[in-house]
Design a protein around this motif. Sequence first.
Motif, PDB file in Angstrom:
ATOM      1  N   ALA A 150       0.924  -0.846   0.063  1.00  0.00           N
ATOM      2  CA  ALA A 150       0.239  -0.132   0.164  1.00  0.00           C
ATOM      3  C   ALA A 150       0.707   1.045  -0.358  1.00  0.00           C
ATOM      4  N   PHE A 151       2.010   1.131   0.288  1.00  0.00           N
ATOM      5  CA  PHE A 151       3.438   2.358   1.249  1.00  0.00           C
ATOM      6  C   PHE A 151       3.694   2.097   0.264  1.00  0.00           C
ATOM      7  N   LEU A 152       5.295   0.477  -0.026  1.00  0.00           N
ATOM      8  CA  LEU A 152       5.954   0.469  -1.394  1.00  0.00           C
ATOM      9  C   LEU A 152       5.551   0.581  -2.742  1.00  0.00           C
ATOM     10  N   ALA A 153       3.943   0.577  -3.236  1.00  0.00           N
ATOM     11  CA  ALA A 153       3.528   0.861  -4.577  1.00  0.00           C
ATOM     12  C   ALA A 153       3.370   1.646  -4.443  1.00  0.00           C
ATOM     13  N   SER A 154       2.900   2.872  -3.451  1.00  0.00           N
ATOM     14  CA  SER A 154       2.082   3.528  -3.702  1.00  0.00           C
ATOM     15  C   SER A 154       2.103   4.549  -5.104  1.00  0.00           C
ATOM     16  N   THR A 155       1.193   4.646  -5.977  1.00  0.00           N
ATOM     17  CA  THR A 155       0.520   6.263  -6.814  1.00  0.00           C
ATOM     18  C   THR A 155       0.998   7.690  -6.374  1.00  0.00           C
ATOM     19  N   PRO A 156       2.437   8.388  -6.692  1.00  0.00           N
ATOM     20  CA  PRO A 156       1.978   9.604  -6.585  1.00  0.00           C
ATOM     21  C   PRO A 156       1.504  10.908  -7.613  1.00  0.00           C
ATOM     22  N   GLU A 157       1.275  11.416  -7.538  1.00  0.00           N
ATOM     23  CA  GLU A 157       0.201  12.644  -8.438  1.00  0.00           C
ATOM     24  C   GLU A 157       1.406  12.214 -10.192  1.00  0.00           C
ATOM     25  N   HIS A 158       1.680  11.869 -11.083  1.00  0.00           N
ATOM     26  CA  HIS A 158       2.405  12.300 -12.288  1.00  0.00           C
ATOM     27  C   HIS A 158       1.743  12.778 -13.589  1.00  0.00           C
ATOM     28  N   TRP A 159       3.106  13.003 -14.227  1.00  0.00           N
ATOM     29  CA  TRP A 159       2.702  13.622 -15.778  1.00  0.00           C
ATOM     30  C   TRP A 159       3.833  13.648 -17.055  1.00  0.00           C
ATOM     31  N   CYS A 160       3.148  13.847 -17.938  1.00  0.00           N
ATOM     32  CA  CYS A 160       4.596  13.709 -18.959  1.00  0.00           C
ATOM     33  C   CYS A 160       5.571  14.497 -18.778  1.00  0.00           C
ATOM     34  N   ASP A 161       6.416  13.761 -18.857  1.00  0.00           N
ATOM     35  CA  ASP A 161       7.965  14.141 -18.922  1.00  0.00           C
ATOM     36  C   ASP A 161       8.313  14.500 -20.231  1.00  0.00           C
ATOM     37  N   VAL A 162       8.572  15.684 -21.230  1.00  0.00           N
ATOM     38  CA  VAL A 162       8.977  15.886 -22.891  1.00  0.00           C
ATOM     39  C   VAL A 162      10.572  17.216 -22.348  1.00  0.00           C
ATOM     40  N   GLN A 163      10.841  17.005 -23.260  1.00  0.00           N
ATOM     41  CA  GLN A 163      11.386  17.624 -23.497  1.00  0.00           C
ATOM     42  C   GLN A 163      12.310  19.697 -23.487  1.00  0.00           C
ATOM     43  N   GLU A 164      10.910  19.576 -24.056  1.00  0.00           N
ATOM     44  CA  GLU A 164      10.713  20.572 -24.220  1.00  0.00           C
ATOM     45  C   GLU A 164      10.286  21.402 -23.266  1.00  0.00           C
ATOM     46  N   PHE A 165       9.637  21.092 -22.125  1.00  0.00           N
ATOM     47  CA  PHE A 165       9.722  20.937 -20.969  1.00  0.00           C
ATOM     48  C   PHE A 165      10.320  22.029 -20.252  1.00  0.00           C
ATOM     49  N   HIS A 166      11.837  21.142 -20.040  1.00  0.00           N
ATOM     50  CA  HIS A 166      12.609  21.751 -19.821  1.00  0.00           C
ATOM     51  C   HIS A 166      13.303  22.595 -20.052  1.00  0.00           C
ATOM     52  N   THR A 167      13.076  22.864 -21.191  1.00  0.00           N
ATOM     53  CA  THR A 167      13.240  24.477 -22.129  1.00  0.00           C
ATOM     54  C   THR A 167      12.548  25.379 -21.768  1.00  0.00           C
ATOM     55  N   LEU A 168      11.603  24.831 -21.069  1.00  0.00           N
ATOM     56  CA  LEU A 168      10.434  26.269 -20.624  1.00  0.00           C
ATOM     57  C   LEU A 168      10.399  26.517 -19.878  1.00  0.00           C
ATOM     58  N   ARG A 169      10.614  25.813 -18.373  1.00  0.00           N
ATOM     59  CA  ARG A 169      11.503  26.229 -16.901  1.00  0.00           C
ATOM     60  C   ARG A 169      12.591  26.746 -16.862  1.00  0.00           C
ATOM     61  N   ASP A 170      13.386  25.971 -17.963  1.00  0.00           N
ATOM     62  CA  ASP A 170      14.943  26.778 -17.894  1.00  0.00           C
ATOM     63  C   ASP A 170      15.206  28.085 -18.438  1.00  0.00           C
TER      64      ASP A 170
END
Length: 569
Positions: free
Chosen positions: A42-62
């Motif tokens: 229940a905790f070892l395999a808990s699924t946290p909130e998640h979303w896609c990560d693509v390379q263009e997002f790093h450009t937007l952040r940086d």
Amino acid sequence: MAETSFDDVLKLVGTHGRWQWIVFVLTSFSGFFVAFHNMGSAFLASTPEHWCDVQEFHTLRDNHNWSESDIKYAFLPHRHLDGGKIQYSSCEVYVPNISALTKAEWDQPKMTANKTHNSGHDQLVLRKCSSWTYNSSEIISTVITEWDLVCGRKALGSTVQSSFMSGVLLGCLVFGWISDKFGRRKAVLVALVQFMVGSMAVAWSTHYVMFLVLRFISAIGDAGIFSVAFVIITEISGRSSRALLGLQYMVPFSVGFMVLPGIAYYIRDWFWLQLAISIPQLLLIGYFWFLPESPRWLVTQGRLHEAARILKAGANCNGRTLPVDEDLLVMLQLAQKQSKNDNEKIRNSGNFLQLVRTPVIRRRSIVVGISWFVAGLVYYGLSFSAPNLGTSVYLYIFLAAAVEVPAFIGVYFAIEKTGRKPVFIISMLISGLSCLAILAVPSERTWALTTLALLGKFFSSANYGLVFLYTVELFPTPIRNLSVGTGAMLSRLGSVLSPYVIDLLSSYHGAIPMGTFGVLCLASGFLSLYLPETRHGNLPETVDEIEGKRSPKEVELINMSNRTDQTVA
């Protein structure tokens, strides 16, 4: 000399004294640590909130100072919920075409979001995620984040718990055989070493398959300790106290279940959490010095002097005095002879076909088998339902464990007062109705959903504890162990399937898991109307007795005749 059984010798030792309670505490103590691993996913395999990560997002952040929320709102498919909440897609993303977007759109997230979601997505391509960003504000890491067990790989996350319960199923079979062949104590000690080494090795898993295999191995040992230790306490206790001991044996398990969310709340990295729930079980090393062998098993093996020594220690602890050594050994020899006769009868008639060969036994086997399966499925299904209810997993797991203690204790007093059958049926029906009632409650009313789930958990726990006792009383001696063993296997099968029902079926519609639990509980409850009441009745001895080929009066006369013969002899 009259026939003497081991139970006759045990009456001289004391069937429910200080010795039994000491061994009970010693054996049931293992449940506290076993619960950590049975429920740990229940905790070892808990699924946290998640979303896609693509390379263009790093450009937007940086380069453009976009925040995480700006990126999610602009490029993740989403829908607006009541209360101003936004539900984002976890598995798809609109990939920006950098050359097609203007500088203003790059610099103004709101403009990009409007263009993305309102203009037909002319310049954006919708695709499946290949990598993810996980919300680490609540959970640092789990095996889900370690190996990206989300979206198309979600079934692999469910397999974490399912594979563990498969190991428990195999462990019951393997260590059941080992304990019969080599002794209860040796089986527990071998299982203990396997459990400790396997569970600690899990923390150093470097691959998903390695993690599953090591957990599977530790689960086999987990089942060996808990199930065989229970056999030891039942074999030194009187029949009248076994029902109470059987239900109370689960209490330390429930306490460990309650403690687990407290540990997981403060340790939110799966590596350290696995170690934290594995290291404390080193306390069970004391079994090497203090766990006794079952004297009943020793008698069946002809090791009478060893059995006599253990029984003398038990009698002394209970404040009883046994006959002198010569007389005690004679009694044990007679008990061994009686045990051989009983085992021969079981070998001759206790095969699987006996569960379906005759009509009454067949009906009982089908109804009880369904009840065992549903009990395992719903017990574990409701235990892992926190994500589907929208409540805190830490609070829910604690409460789901807390309701077990009064359930296991309360069901004993209920069955003694009203009988097995009404308690068995009512607990199953209320559990099912609670699950179905959840479907009528709006998702934002978390407290109501949690209350109904806990109500269902309370009664499913009561039923889970009662089904073992009820099965013992429903089947005759030659196939009693077979019926309990088959039922336990079906229960484990239910627990193996429960993660898939919770995780995968909810992907199609959120109502399917609770609807499944509710319908199955109601079906099992109504089918149980075909079972008889067993309160105050003697344990059935033969299949003919169950099938009604002998009238109750004939059975009574035969029993009286046997007692008379024994007295004359």
